[in-house]
Write an enzyme that holds these catalytic residues in place. Structure first.
Site, short mmCIF file in Angstrom:
data_model
loop_
_atom_site.label_atom_id
_atom_site.label_comp_id
_atom_site.label_asym_id
_atom_site.label_seq_id
_atom_site.Cartn_x
_atom_site.Cartn_y
_atom_site.Cartn_z
N GLU A 142 6.08 15.60 -26.72
CA GLU A 142 5.52 16.05 -27.98
C GLU A 142 6.57 16.03 -29.09
O GLU A 142 6.29 15.64 -30.23
CB GLU A 142 4.95 17.47 -27.85
CG GLU A 142 3.82 17.61 -26.83
CD GLU A 142 4.31 17.74 -25.40
OE1 GLU A 142 5.55 17.83 -25.18
OE2 GLU A 142 3.46 17.73 -24.49
N HIS B 11 -2.26 27.48 -22.50
CA HIS B 11 -2.79 26.35 -23.26
C HIS B 11 -3.61 26.80 -24.48
O HIS B 11 -4.08 25.96 -25.24
CB HIS B 11 -3.67 25.48 -22.36
CG HIS B 11 -2.89 24.66 -21.38
ND1 HIS B 11 -1.96 25.21 -20.51
CD2 HIS B 11 -2.87 23.31 -21.12
CE1 HIS B 11 -1.43 24.25 -19.76
NE2 HIS B 11 -1.95 23.10 -20.11
N HIS C 171 36.11 20.85 -36.83
CA HIS C 171 34.67 20.59 -36.86
C HIS C 171 33.96 21.12 -38.10
O HIS C 171 33.39 20.36 -38.87
CB HIS C 171 34.00 21.17 -35.62
CG HIS C 171 32.51 21.15 -35.67
ND1 HIS C 171 31.78 20.01 -35.41
CD2 HIS C 171 31.60 22.12 -35.99
CE1 HIS C 171 30.50 20.27 -35.56
NE2 HIS C 171 30.36 21.54 -35.91
N HIS D 75 31.94 20.03 -42.87
CA HIS D 75 32.40 19.49 -41.59
C HIS D 75 33.25 18.25 -41.81
O HIS D 75 32.71 17.13 -41.84
CB HIS D 75 31.20 19.17 -40.71
CG HIS D 75 30.31 20.35 -40.46
ND1 HIS D 75 29.41 20.82 -41.39
CD2 HIS D 75 30.20 21.19 -39.39
CE1 HIS D 75 28.78 21.88 -40.91
NE2 HIS D 75 29.23 22.12 -39.70
#
Lengths: 672, 672
Positions: free
Chosen positions: A415, A477, A266, A35
């Site tokens: 999280e 869960h 890119h 890149h």
């Protein structure tokens, strides 16, 4: 600022920045992959940063009080490698640059932590760098509070691209950093308006200034190709209160006559002709990988300008007492306090005697009550489930802007951001992180947990509510596949302790890891103490061991983990009552069992008996142990889950899903 | 607004809302688990929404032109269940409410799609609902463009809490919805300032108004306990251009004298005494689960108020041509066009003859070139890797505010948001979604991919760059454990096709699923066509099959997937040259192989030969097939990965990691 003006007004800067750009173009071309556009776009910003602002000493890459530099847009790795080579980091030789992306080179496609000094973290998966940096900044503030500003006073700088800012994890990082008012964190946004699929606006029209300001950040902006404007912004950024975003308006592939400001720059080599044309525009008449001596020495002067500050720091450090120096070194290098082993041993003995019936999440809290006082470098936390994960011991205060001595982070409902921050805490040094959420939400944190494993970060993931045993919250869960996921991940220790003693042993192993993260899968429900006979030996370290021997001729072996060990022991009672000799093997950590020598593995799992494994999860990781490592060891069966769970009280679920002593005994008898 | 005022000024509203609150308190108390505080806090908002704004007909829960209601804060499930029961959804009986969270009840702890009509999506893992809703809103706009406003003209309403907004995935949803200017999406934020660990401010100080506005949302606010103010805000929201956030200031556990406005009301029963005290304050003198007839019939009137509008819609629908009606029904019910099978067959035949050497990602693009014209309901997309995933066929235009007929979504760098949106696209109906990213970034999308599996959504995940075969980008981009992860997840078909023909077969199976998501793991590198002899039969549907038989006595069986089938075939050549009869089995889908009858499985994998499995990934899923399902089938070994990959050209990586014909042949010979 256009190139003509830049060359005319800032000739020294231009040469320095051109060296980065040329190396990026040349290395990507030689590798025929990579890149180039991002290093070409951000070379001016990086030059000003390294020249005027970043506190570092290239001859001492591990100086504890250096500024951290994180290339969140990791695909632009050549920007970092070029800077490391030019400023004189020893490991980053010109040969390494020439071997970019080749087998055996340290210059991997994306920056890999541990390959090269100066690479502070592995980046590439977008959004990880900025989120890891938040952990680094927290670690700096924590260490500063504990060791004083004379020893710890530095910043974390991040270069992030549009991709990093679009990833959800970045919002978690932005929110956490804003709430924590981390004035030592400065993010330089490579605002080039290009993503892989086109202009940013085809997928996002977010006003990033407003978004960052919404979370309490200071936002500054500059022309990312004007060294004076960049310098002004960076100078201002260092004085701001709270974290800072610097919007650096840049052009990807800056100067490339046919590919600048487009995706073409890119992710692919520019091609020889385009490189030649670009170098012509740069006024850089040098061959591939050729850096004129004057430019190299100007860069090396930048690399050594921090040496004086480093020497002053060393003098301050050496003036400390030997004990304080040793403790600083111990924490920075991440070695574990010698107090820990004895404290855990004592705890195990007490628990074996008291034999409490507690959930392993509670057991974990009890062990942490021993660990945290013995190890002042731990920083715990939870993704807003403190009372469920039981991660906060009484001695820990909360880390926040008013109390940087606090050792408990309220990560919020983040999280993924928590896991990335934990990586940053460790990478910064001086801190040993643990953090909790529900085991099922491993799903949310996976991206960063994988990087813990890849980088070799001994973070401890306290994952409670580890099975259908959590009951009524239901299948969203209830982890079913997550033990398999963690066990399938290289360099990860997955523990599922069966009682308070195994929990202590698992924690001891987790705390003493130097290069491996640990996942503790812990029960919500209460479990009896099974290890009522104390031994100093850490049995969990064996990975699996005989927890109850067969009486009489051994006809069956039951293997189980966590809450299912109790069930397996009850099944053994049923079988022994029918004179079927049954051994029960507790398997708290498959990875450690696999590391034992073959003699031990055969001793624990000898041939000649039918085998049943019991785990309230999918079977996938068990086949190896059930079917025999050599594939000819006899009949075997599995008691566990083959589908998602359900919402009901835990006992009912165990009964309905057939994870019962009776079902286990029946499976054994069917095979005899 | 306080309760006294509310009761005095809005007695009818108050009774309606009290019924919700009472049921929530009673059900959680009876279950002895659950979350009463959120339903108590949002009962006023929900009452106004259902009474005055939501377009629905409780007697026709699947009416295609209904408004969708998504409870993103899924822990408040009793809010939804109470609304469904009160308004007269048949499946939600009072018994179901009484059996909240019990085995066999449809009223799971968190709302589970498919359990009860009216539950539009499974929620509970935070942030999923709001992100899924974005997909629903996109589907509505797509259908409206294709079928006209007379058939499709409705909104998606979301109730989201602070947890949803803190999760990173919400930012991806906010950014995507803002860019797409989804005026049919209205999010009601339960702004109660409480998370599990305390006040929101202990972990977040984000100004949500500013944050949403930054992404182009309209932000409104109201007193979430004042029905007139709520009504004013909702009325205004419906007229806004682009998506709307309504900040509803509420109190969690509203009215509970000792637990309101605190975490105590969040996740545990209030207790009988507190319920009694609360009902006293409410002026609700009724026993548990008791709803006075006048209140119930007022609610049922709300449930049937949409019947007239529904009847008008049906009249418009019936006025359409039979063909148009049939096509609408086909798309809404998700059945697959009859054209597909023939088109795929033709494609397979052509490819078997042409035998191109193409990457399976390219093969996937070629198959999509057949699928997309045959199936006008597909909506493809990519998380900003269109040119790498090859997910955009030439006939697809981009879906954006200027072109709602476009069938390709630029999801941006938002893997998690994309997967959740794909769930929403399917749940809304009328659309069959597929979307691509790099296979490694399954990690980012896991949370929503798991929900695809749990809900039974046949989304197709086009996961390219499926191994170290991607080469130079290195270990951060190289999946190693991800095949194991997908295979460990229940109700997920994981395909790893070996060539263009297997890719077509995998796509055909994926497209014809009604209740199972598919993951296509596709190579970056070119692979030869192995299936050069055409058969109409879909061999991938068998899961595994003999792709090359042993010549002479069968001494070895090689199993492989994807790019490694070619390598296994070369290993066979080496072995056959030494007169070692070697069968090669292609295993494109383990889940489908496991579903075959035992006779077929034994036929493909008979005893009496050594086995080697070859896959550039971890061994975990292979033990079952290597060691024999019965654990006594002979010697076996594995050629694959046991650690993370590295950055280098692909060929070099395969050689260095020992995934070569020579290494396979050597392992076979060592066992003979």
């Amino acid at each position: 600022m256009d190139i003509a003006t830049l060359r005319a007004q800032h000739p020294d800067h231009w040469k320095l920045a051109s060296a980065i750009r040329a190396l990026a173009m040349d290395a990507v071309q030689a590798a025929n992959s990579g890149h180039p556009g991002m290093p070409m776009g951000m070379a001016d910003v990086a030059t000003v940063l390294f020249r005027n602002h970043l506190k570092f000493d290239a001859s001492a890459p591990n100086w504890a009080d250096r500024d951290r530099f994180v290339l969140s847009a990791g695909h632009g790795s050549m920007l970092l490698y070029a800077l490391l080579y030019l400023t004189g980091y020893k490991q980053t030789t010109l040969d390494e640059i020439k071997n970019f992306r080749q087998w055996g080179a340290r210059t991997a496609g994306h920056p890999e932590y541990g390959h090269l000094e100066g690479v502070e973290t592995t980046t590439g998966p977008l959004g990880q760098g900025i989120s890891t940096a938040v952990g680094m900044a927290i670690a700096e503030q924590s260490m500063q509070a504990r060791f004083g500003k004379k020893l710890v006073d530095h910043r974390t700088w991040v270069i992030a691209g549009d991709g990093c800012l679009m990833e959800g994890i970045s919002q978690e990082a932005i929110g956490l950093a804003g709430m924590q008012e981390l004035s030592n964190l400065i993010v330089l946004w490579d605002n080039n308006d290009i993503t892989i699929d086109g202009r940013v606006s085809i997928s996002d029209k977010t006003d990033q200034h407003k978004r960052f300001e919404a979370s309490g950040w200071t936002v500054l902006a500059c022309d990312g190709h004007d060294p004076e404007d960049i310098d002004r912004a960076l100078t201002k950024a260092k004085k701001a209160k709270g974290p800072v975003l610097v919007d650096c308006k840049t052009f990807i592939g800056f100067g490339s006559p046919n590919k600048a400001d487009s995706y073409a720059a890119h992710g692919a080599p520019l091609g020889d002709a385009e490189i030649a044309a670009t170098k012509e525009i740069y006024g850089w008449p040098h061959g591939p990988f050729e850096i004129p001596a004057d430019v190299k020495s100007a860069w090396e002067a930048i690399g050594s300008k921090g040496a004086a500050e480093h020497a002053e720091w060393t003098a301050r450090f050496n003036a400390l007492s030997e004990a304080k120096r040793a403790e600083f070194e111990r924490q920075v290098t991440g070695s574990v306090s010698k107090k820990l082993a004895g404290a855990i041993r004592k705890f195990k003995k007490e628990q074996s005697e008291a034999a409490p019936k507690v959930a392993t999440r509670k057991a974990s809290e009890m062990v942490l009550g021993v660990i945290n006082p013995a190890c002042p470098e731990t920083i715990g936390g939870s993704a807003d489930l403190t009372g469920s994960n039981l991660t906060k011991t009484k001695d820990l205060e909360v880390f926040n802007p008013d109390n940087r001595k606090g050792r408990y982070v309220n990560y919020g409902i983040r999280e993924h951001g928590m896991a990335a921050a934990m990586n940053g805490l460790w990478l910064h040094g001086g801190v040993r992180p643990y953090g909790g959420t529900f085991f099922c939400f491993t799903d949310y944190a996976r991206g960063a947990m994988r990087l813990s494993a890849l980088m070799g970060i001994p973070a401890v993931y306290v994952m409670t509510h580890d099975s259908i045993g959590l009951g009524e919250d239901g299948p969203t869960h209830q982890p079913v596949e997550h033990l398999a996921i963690c066990r399938a991940t290289p360099n990860t220790l997955t523990f599922r302790p069966a009682d308070v003693v195994e929990t202590a042993e698992a924690w001891e192993i987790a705390m003493t890891q130097a290069r491996t993260p640990s996942v503790l899968a812990l029960s919500r429900q209460n479990l009896p103490t099974l290890r009522t006979k104390h031994t100093n030996q850490n049995m969990v370290a064996k990975g699996a061991y005989v927890i109850e021997e067969a009486a009489g001729k051994r006809q069956a072996i039951l293997m189980a983990t966590g809450s299912e060990v109790e069930i397996a022991l009850k099944a053994r009672d049923l079988l022994q009552a029918e004179a079927i000799g049954t051994r029960v093997v507790s398997v708290p950590c498959m990875e450690l069992f696999a590391q034992q020598d073959e003699a031990y593995r055969r001793k624990v799992l000898p041939a000649g008996a039918v085998r049943v494994a019991v785990e309230a999860a999918v079977r996938q990781p068990w086949d190896r142990w059930l079917l025999g490592e050599r594939g000819r060891e006899g009949k075997a069966d599995f008691v566990g889950m083959s589908d998602f769970g359900a919402s009901a009280p835990a006992d009912r679920l165990y009964a309905e899903f057939g994870i019962t002593p009776e079902a286990i005994a029946a499976k054994v008898k069917a095979m005899l």
